[in-house]
Design a protein around this motif. Structure first.
Motif, short mmCIF file in Angstrom:
data_model
loop_
_atom_site.label_atom_id
_atom_site.label_comp_id
_atom_site.label_asym_id
_atom_site.label_seq_id
_atom_site.Cartn_x
_atom_site.Cartn_y
_atom_site.Cartn_z
N HIS A 84 45.62 39.20 44.27
CA HIS A 84 46.25 38.97 43.57
C HIS A 84 47.42 39.35 43.12
O HIS A 84 47.39 40.69 42.28
CB HIS A 84 45.58 37.71 42.37
CG HIS A 84 46.59 37.44 41.19
ND1 HIS A 84 47.05 35.76 41.49
CD2 HIS A 84 47.23 37.78 40.02
CE1 HIS A 84 47.83 35.96 40.38
NE2 HIS A 84 47.84 36.68 39.55
N PRO A 112 50.59 39.40 41.18
CA PRO A 112 51.16 38.97 39.92
C PRO A 112 52.88 38.86 39.90
O PRO A 112 53.14 39.38 40.78
CB PRO A 112 50.91 39.92 38.90
CG PRO A 112 50.55 41.25 39.73
CD PRO A 112 50.43 41.27 40.61
N GLY A 113 52.57 37.54 39.60
CA GLY A 113 54.72 37.17 39.38
C GLY A 113 54.78 36.40 40.88
O GLY A 113 55.86 35.63 41.05
N ARG A 114 54.25 36.15 41.85
CA ARG A 114 54.02 35.55 42.68
C ARG A 114 53.01 33.71 43.02
O ARG A 114 53.20 33.83 43.27
CB ARG A 114 54.09 35.84 43.94
CG ARG A 114 54.95 37.02 44.40
CD ARG A 114 55.24 37.42 45.97
NE ARG A 114 55.29 39.31 45.99
CZ ARG A 114 55.50 40.26 46.57
NH1 ARG A 114 54.86 39.57 48.06
NH2 ARG A 114 55.80 40.88 46.64
N GLY A 115 52.14 34.19 41.70
CA GLY A 115 51.50 33.00 41.62
C GLY A 115 50.23 32.81 43.10
O GLY A 115 50.41 31.43 43.43
N GLY A 116 49.88 33.94 43.37
CA GLY A 116 48.95 33.50 44.31
C GLY A 116 47.99 34.52 44.91
O GLY A 116 48.83 35.47 44.24
N THR A 117 47.53 34.73 46.24
CA THR A 117 47.21 36.00 46.52
C THR A 117 47.91 36.24 47.56
O THR A 117 47.71 34.75 48.50
CB THR A 117 44.96 35.29 46.78
OG1 THR A 117 45.21 34.57 47.30
CG2 THR A 117 45.16 35.83 45.61
N GLU A 118 47.28 37.38 48.58
CA GLU A 118 48.01 37.53 49.84
C GLU A 118 47.36 38.89 50.13
O GLU A 118 46.67 39.60 49.48
CB GLU A 118 49.60 38.78 49.49
CG GLU A 118 50.19 37.43 49.36
CD GLU A 118 52.31 37.65 48.81
OE1 GLU A 118 52.63 39.00 49.22
OE2 GLU A 118 52.84 37.92 47.76
N SER A 160 45.60 45.32 40.27
CA SER A 160 45.39 44.23 40.60
C SER A 160 44.50 44.20 40.45
O SER A 160 43.78 44.61 41.58
CB SER A 160 46.80 43.80 41.42
OG SER A 160 48.22 43.88 40.71
#
Length: 67
Positions: free
Chosen positions: A23, A25-31, A4
């Motif tokens: 980013h 994947p699969g969660r549609g955002g950044t953390e 990622s």
């Protein structure tokens, strides 16, 4: 998580626990994740694009500059 991409938000370097926004994947955002350099002794400044080389749950990553 490995592979990622993200960006450094808090300096990553020797003796420091940095922060990166990755980013997810699969969660549609950044953390946000705590980050260490994948190469010992390397420093990464805020704004540097990175790739996750290793992931240690729940929120720690080892990163390298994205080339």
């Amino acid at each position: 998580m490995v592979g990622s991409t993200g960006r450094v938000t808090g300096r990553v370097g020797p003796g420091l626990v940095g922060e990166v926004m990755v980013h997810v994947p699969g969660r549609g955002g950044t953390e946000a994740f705590l980050a260490y350099p994948a190469v010992p002794g390397e420093s990464l400044s805020p704004g540097t694009a990175v790739v996750v080389v290793e992931y240690q749950p729940p929120r720690t990553v080892y990163v390298a500059p994205l080339i």
